[in-house]
Design a protein around this motif. Sequence first.
Motif, PDB file in Angstrom:
ATOM      1  N   ASP A 194       0.837  -1.205   0.000  1.00 54.25           N
ATOM      2  CA  ASP A 194       0.000   0.000   0.000  1.00 54.25           C
ATOM      3  C   ASP A 194       0.872   1.255   0.000  1.00 54.25           C
ATOM      4  N   MET A 198       0.778   4.143  -2.745  1.00 54.40           N
ATOM      5  CA  MET A 198       0.190   5.424  -2.357  1.00 54.40           C
ATOM      6  C   MET A 198       1.228   6.507  -2.099  1.00 54.40           C
ATOM      7  N   ILE A 341      -5.575   3.810   4.511  1.00 53.31           N
ATOM      8  CA  ILE A 341      -4.713   2.717   4.947  1.00 53.31           C
ATOM      9  C   ILE A 341      -5.122   2.310   6.359  1.00 53.31           C
TER      10      ILE A 341
END
Length: 490
Positions: A194, A198, A341
């Motif tokens: 992630d 991101m 997240i």
Amino acid sequence: MPRERGKGVLQSLDLSDTSTLDPVSIHKPQEDAARELLALVVVWDPEGSRLGEVLRFPSAFSSSGWIFGRATGDDTEPERLHLLRQRPGRCDRAEPFTNRFVSRHQLRMWTRRGGIEIQNTGRCPLLGEDGFKHARVTLGAGEMVELAGQLVLLCCPRPFDFAAGQARAQFEFGAADPHGMVGESHDVWGLRNDLALMGPSDEHVLIFGESGTGKELVAQALHASSRRAAKAMIARNAATFPAGLVDAELFGAAANYPNAGSPERPGLFGQARGSTLFLDEIGELPQELQAHLLRVLDGAGEYQRLGDARPRSVDVRLIGATNRSIDMLKVDFSARFKLRIRTTGLNDRREDIPFLVQHLLTSIAHKEPATMQRFLATREGNVLRSRTTPRLAKALVQHAYRTHARELESLLLRSIATSAGDALDRTPEVEDALVISEGERDSTSRTEVTADQIRASLAQHGGKREQAWRELGLSSRYALKRLMKKYGII
């Protein structure tokens, strides 16, 4: 003699080429790769050098079972399991397990519906969760077994293969990654993926998870992975904003406002121009104040300083963190965070706890070398491995955490202060902390079970507390122990 890591101890397996695979990989059913299966993960060994290594089963069923034990020159038996180091897109054979106290055919194991059955066929005693010797045990998820004084194995679900993602495993197995994150579980690798996806984005991010699960560490990693990394990230706890002055804190004020002679204040958004603004505990902002942030979070980044007639625009990426439910945020405010997240707590990734223990102990040893000197075992690179007893390791792995890393560090400090030997132990003081913590959790989360319910459950399970506390819905066996003491049940 402590062995060195990274010097010829791993044999890399190319998962795309079956000619290089050991029997474990060759016999893996294709459908098992994508779903979670029960596996056994090392959570303690005397040197602390095998932590996180895994015994995974090549299929969901075998009539003859699989064997595990001390490695010799002849390891060609198709049913033999080897300790592996599992990472995204690969699974490396670990250094052969050559412990002389363990037999070559020490354990025979079968996968059962919802569990792993283990038969002890070697000379090293097999200890169940009750601490007694057993010839055969069946483990469910979250339960542990010990080869006395040599190895503690945790039964836990994990994918047969970790899917390869954006994150790269360019650091030592079990060590902190470049962002300071520790762990080799599927959850931690998912978080790293992630971050890799991101981090380079300019979209605002909302990080949510329980207290102590590393939300600020995630924010720092996002900033460090972005185009804004050259500038310092501006961080502030939103819960500390003075009442009535939130707008001034966030947006600043013009010179001479509110009083003549007052200096110009840039505000947090002004300070973070071209960088990242991290607002921890953003869920503590009242919803009416969350509405004040809507315009600045839109594409133009427009805001207005107090006492200033003209609007301003700012290039800022906002990262917010909260331990509250996202539903408690104002709907149009939470919608501005297009990326989200979730940080996972220790209760959901228990196989990472031993890594965190060593990481925290290393940090403590650097700060207080004299205090930690007698507990130090080996040094591997920048990691100082500390000795712990298996009973402390098992207690820390099974504890039900509320504040996660902070609570784990507190338990370790208590053990450091009260352990008498050269290994950190589960002392009475640590035991008291575990029991108190569980008692507090139970008293706030459920109606306490009665003495009759406890007696009936113990009778049903032949006095085995491990099965009884689970059936009663308690958070751990320590909670059961507390209640038995309260009711005078022996």
